[in-house]
Enzyme design. Structure first.
Site, PDB file in Angstrom:
ATOM      1  N   ASN A  71       0.918  -0.970  -0.068  1.00  0.00           N
ATOM      2  CA  ASN A  71       0.081   0.117   0.060  1.00  0.00           C
ATOM      3  C   ASN A  71       0.980   1.257  -0.141  1.00  0.00           C
ATOM      4  O   ASN A  71       1.928   1.199   0.065  1.00  0.00           O
ATOM      5  CB  ASN A  71      -0.915  -0.109   1.105  1.00  0.00           C
ATOM      6  CG  ASN A  71      -0.232  -0.182   2.488  1.00  0.00           C
ATOM      7  OD1 ASN A  71       1.026   0.366   2.454  1.00  0.00           O
ATOM      8  ND2 ASN A  71      -0.793  -0.603   3.560  1.00  0.00           N
ATOM      9  N   ASP A 260     -12.023  -2.997   0.446  1.00  0.00           N
ATOM     10  CA  ASP A 260     -10.864  -2.325   1.339  1.00  0.00           C
ATOM     11  C   ASP A 260     -10.390  -1.389   0.430  1.00  0.00           C
ATOM     12  O   ASP A 260      -9.772  -0.237   1.375  1.00  0.00           O
ATOM     13  CB  ASP A 260      -9.920  -3.506   1.401  1.00  0.00           C
ATOM     14  CG  ASP A 260      -8.902  -3.065   2.317  1.00  0.00           C
ATOM     15  OD1 ASP A 260      -8.897  -2.896   3.529  1.00  0.00           O
ATOM     16  OD2 ASP A 260      -7.686  -2.640   1.769  1.00  0.00           O
TER      17      ASP A 260
END
Length: 315
Positions: A71, A260
């Site tokens: 991420n 998500d």
């Protein structure tokens, strides 16, 4: 095929287990995949006994975390971990539901209980995802999944995730037909009673959330900063073959990964900084998202998976 046969034969001769009982052993094979003297690929093979014994053994999936799994904060994307959790649960539940002779099926994700991210996983670490069946009802399977991260340089391991998932077996001949689940043998009577209580609780909550599905907040034009409407975001995903099961509908893990991602967009927009997934509340899957044929592409609503999210803390 020769190496696999040799490994299974070695397990039979290893002396682990009495005659007539399944043998569990681990055999490592070194396979040279290039001409270089130091370039080798090591594969691990585990023999777990006969087909009917498989449900009693956990399903373990292992892979190294790559840079494309990261991420913005540099850790492994929470959606990637959720997808791995669902894949391990689907494997062991599908395997169990096909352990007896009968109509073949594939296990579809119906519900995920609250999942906490106990510790971040870093790029370069190895993820060990272990799934085990803990309860079966007539038409559903409860699977417990644990995720461990391993630093292969130091050998340090830590627990990063624990999750509980529920699957239902769908016939390969008729996607709308739910088949019966083979029962499991419990070591203690209390295990079955506790599992039945968990099953009834999740069934009740699942029915309650199904009636609330129509409560969707519509996007507002020109919202003020730091409001619910300002942080609200949507994500449109074109469903492709790689997203789908044998039935042609989207994997539950793919859906959770998209959820998500859009939730992360909302949190980052509101906080104006890097964010990571800390916890996921219970998720219920009420209907299937299907892969459409090329002839259906004229209707965008049929071929897109539309996800939305907004910040509830302002309400």
């Amino acid at each position: 095929m020769r190496l696999l046969a040799w490994a299974l034969r070695l397990c039979e001769l290893s002396g682990q287990g009495a005659p007539g009982r399944p043998v569990s052993a681990r055999v490592c094979l070194g396979l040279r995949i290039s001409k270089g003297p130091r370039e080798r690929c090591w594969a691990s093979i585990r023999a777990v006994g006969t087909r009917s014994d498989l449900p009693s053994h956990p399903c373990v999936a292992t892979r190294i975390m790559r840079p494309d799994d990261a991420n913005v904060a540099g850790n492994v994307h929470g959606g990637t971990i959720l997808k791995m959790i669902e894949e391990a649960g689907a494997i062991i539940s599908t395997r169990h539901c096909n352990s007896q002779n009968g109509e073949r099926c594939v296990a579809a994700l119906a519900r995920v209980e609250r999942t906490d991210f106990l510790s971040p996983m870093c790029i370069g670490e190895v993820a060990h995802v272990s799934a085990e069946i803990t309860y079966t009802s007539k038409h559903s399977v409860e699977v417990q999944v644990n995720v461990m991260s391993e630093n292969i340089l130091t050998g340090t391991k830590k627990l990063t995730n624990k999750a509980t998932l529920w699957y239902v077996p769908l016939s390969l001949k008729n996607v709308d037909k739910v088949l019966e689940v083979p029962p499991v043998v419990y070591s203690r009577q209390e295990q079955e009673e506790e599992g039945r209580k968990r099953y009834e609780a999740q069934k009740l909550e699942r029915m309650e959330t199904k009636w609330r599905n129509g409560d969707i907040v519509q996007p507002a034009l020109n919202p003020e900063p730091n409001t619910v409407s300002y942080s609200q975001s949507s994500l449109i995903h074109l469903v492709g073959p790689s997203d789908c099961t044998l039935h042609g509908f989207v994997h539950g893990g793919v859906t959770m990964k998209l959820m998500d991602e859009v939730a992360g967009i909302v949190a980052a927009r509101h906080c104006k900084t890097n964010i990571v997934t800390a916890s996921v509340d219970a998720i219920n899957f009420h209907d299937k998202i299907r892969k459409v044929a090329a002839s259906d592409l004229e209707s965008p609503l049929l071929c897109h998976h539309h996800l939305w999210a907004h910040d509830l803390h302002e309400q």
